[in-house]
Design a protein around this motif. Structure first.
Motif, mmCIF file in Angstrom:
data_model
loop_
_atom_site.group_PDB
_atom_site.id
_atom_site.type_symbol
_atom_site.label_atom_id
_atom_site.label_comp_id
_atom_site.label_asym_id
_atom_site.label_seq_id
_atom_site.Cartn_x
_atom_site.Cartn_y
_atom_site.Cartn_z
ATOM 1 N N ALA A 57 17.403 14.651 -27.503
ATOM 2 C CA ALA A 57 18.831 14.774 -27.773
ATOM 3 C C ALA A 57 19.406 13.391 -28.070
ATOM 4 C CB ALA A 57 19.536 15.393 -26.569
ATOM 5 N N VAL A 58 20.545 13.373 -28.712
ATOM 6 C CA VAL A 58 21.151 12.101 -29.132
ATOM 7 C C VAL A 58 21.400 11.193 -27.932
ATOM 8 C CG1 VAL A 58 23.194 11.058 -30.177
ATOM 9 C CG2 VAL A 58 22.174 13.067 -31.215
ATOM 10 N N HIS A 59 21.989 11.725 -26.859
ATOM 11 C CA HIS A 59 22.297 10.875 -25.708
ATOM 12 C C HIS A 59 21.022 10.369 -25.038
ATOM 13 C CE1 HIS A 59 21.887 14.803 -23.731
ATOM 14 N NE2 HIS A 59 21.486 14.115 -22.693
ATOM 15 N N HIS A 60 19.967 11.176 -25.017
ATOM 16 C CA HIS A 60 18.699 10.737 -24.440
ATOM 17 C C HIS A 60 18.070 9.635 -25.301
ATOM 18 C CE1 HIS A 60 15.069 11.179 -22.012
ATOM 19 N NE2 HIS A 60 14.401 11.026 -23.142
ATOM 20 N N PHE A 115 22.078 7.647 -36.533
ATOM 21 C CA PHE A 115 20.719 8.181 -36.583
ATOM 22 C C PHE A 115 20.640 9.680 -36.842
ATOM 23 C CE2 PHE A 115 20.201 4.228 -34.241
ATOM 24 C CZ PHE A 115 19.078 3.702 -34.837
ATOM 25 N N ASP A 116 21.593 10.468 -36.389
ATOM 26 C CA ASP A 116 21.514 11.930 -36.532
ATOM 27 C C ASP A 116 22.026 12.335 -37.905
ATOM 28 O OD1 ASP A 116 21.078 14.570 -35.929
ATOM 29 O OD2 ASP A 116 22.929 14.804 -34.775
ATOM 30 N N LYS A 117 21.149 12.287 -38.885
ATOM 31 C CA LYS A 117 21.545 12.540 -40.273
ATOM 32 C C LYS A 117 21.879 14.000 -40.543
ATOM 33 C CE LYS A 117 20.858 8.289 -41.453
ATOM 34 N NZ LYS A 117 21.942 7.385 -41.664
ATOM 35 N N ASP A 118 21.177 14.940 -39.885
ATOM 36 C CA ASP A 118 21.435 16.359 -40.151
ATOM 37 C C ASP A 118 22.486 16.957 -39.214
ATOM 38 O OD1 ASP A 118 19.893 16.323 -37.898
ATOM 39 O OD2 ASP A 118 18.344 17.680 -38.649
ATOM 40 N N GLY A 119 22.927 16.219 -38.208
ATOM 41 C CA GLY A 119 24.019 16.659 -37.351
ATOM 42 C C GLY A 119 23.677 17.765 -36.374
ATOM 43 N N SER A 124 15.213 13.770 -34.855
ATOM 44 C CA SER A 124 13.883 14.214 -35.258
ATOM 45 C C SER A 124 12.976 13.019 -35.526
ATOM 46 C CB SER A 124 13.972 15.087 -36.504
ATOM 47 O OG SER A 124 14.367 14.310 -37.613
ATOM 48 N N HIS A 125 11.720 13.304 -35.753
ATOM 49 C CA HIS A 125 10.746 12.258 -36.050
ATOM 50 C C HIS A 125 11.155 11.473 -37.292
ATOM 51 C CE1 HIS A 125 6.911 10.236 -36.529
ATOM 52 N NE2 HIS A 125 6.858 10.670 -37.781
ATOM 53 N N PHE A 126 11.634 12.154 -38.299
ATOM 54 C CA PHE A 126 12.032 11.496 -39.547
ATOM 55 C C PHE A 126 13.277 10.648 -39.357
ATOM 56 C CE2 PHE A 126 9.786 15.410 -40.735
ATOM 57 C CZ PHE A 126 8.685 14.825 -41.346
ATOM 58 N N GLU A 127 14.217 11.125 -38.549
ATOM 59 C CA GLU A 127 15.424 10.344 -38.276
ATOM 60 C C GLU A 127 15.104 9.099 -37.459
ATOM 61 O OE1 GLU A 127 18.682 13.966 -38.273
ATOM 62 O OE2 GLU A 127 17.593 13.509 -36.439
ATOM 63 N N ARG A 128 14.108 9.176 -36.596
ATOM 64 C CA ARG A 128 13.702 8.006 -35.814
ATOM 65 C C ARG A 128 13.076 6.940 -36.692
ATOM 66 N NH1 ARG A 128 10.128 10.377 -31.281
ATOM 67 N NH2 ARG A 128 10.661 12.343 -32.197
ATOM 68 N N GLU A 129 12.404 7.347 -37.750
ATOM 69 C CA GLU A 129 11.683 6.405 -38.605
ATOM 70 C C GLU A 129 12.563 5.754 -39.671
ATOM 71 O OE1 GLU A 129 8.555 5.468 -38.084
ATOM 72 O OE2 GLU A 129 8.553 6.776 -36.326
#
Length: 132
Positions: A57-60, A115-119, A124-129
């Motif tokens: 999750a975003v906060h985590h 970081f959260d592109k899809d909202g 996700s793995h792709f957003e982390r990279e």
């Protein structure tokens, strides 16, 4: 005198209420046990109960993936370069250190925006990279 009568009345009332409830459930229909359980909502399909793992999750992610170690803070700094224009690097570093120290809703909102592109609320793995 009344206290003695109410002491015996309450357990008897609970017993009668229980018997009426159980009898009502058994006489309610001639549906099989499996159908009755499904109607009660006890039987849940495995794929309905589990969400697909989309990442933390975003906060985590904000608290443990970015602010817990220096590599995450550097990553946060690189991501902020796209959002902060004409601001010195010292001010960006001070902002990151301050927001990571407080770990409040402001940190979650910044990480979600960057970081959260899809909202969807998960990183996700792709957003982390993206900003590695």
């Amino acid at each position: 005198m009344m206290a003695v009568d109410t002491v015996g009345f309450i357990p008897m009332f609970i017993l009668v209420l229980f018997v009426v409830t159980v009898a009502g459930r058994t006489l309610e229909s001639n549906v099989s046990g499996a159908d009755q359980m499904q109607n009660d909502g006890v039987v849940i399909k495995a794929e309905d109960g589990l969400r697909k793992y989309n990442g933390p999750a975003v906060h985590h992610f904000a608290r443990h993936g970015l602010c817990n170690h220096s590599f995450g803070k550097v990553r946060f700094f690189r991501a902020l370069k796209k959002h902060f224009h004409n601001i010195s690097d010292d001010l960006k570093i001070a902002f990151i250190l301050d927001i990571c120290k407080r770990r409040d809703q402001m940190l979650t909102k910044w990480v979600q925006e960057i970081f959260d592109k899809d909202g969807d609320g998960y990183i996700s793995h792709f957003e982390r990279e993206i900003d590695r």
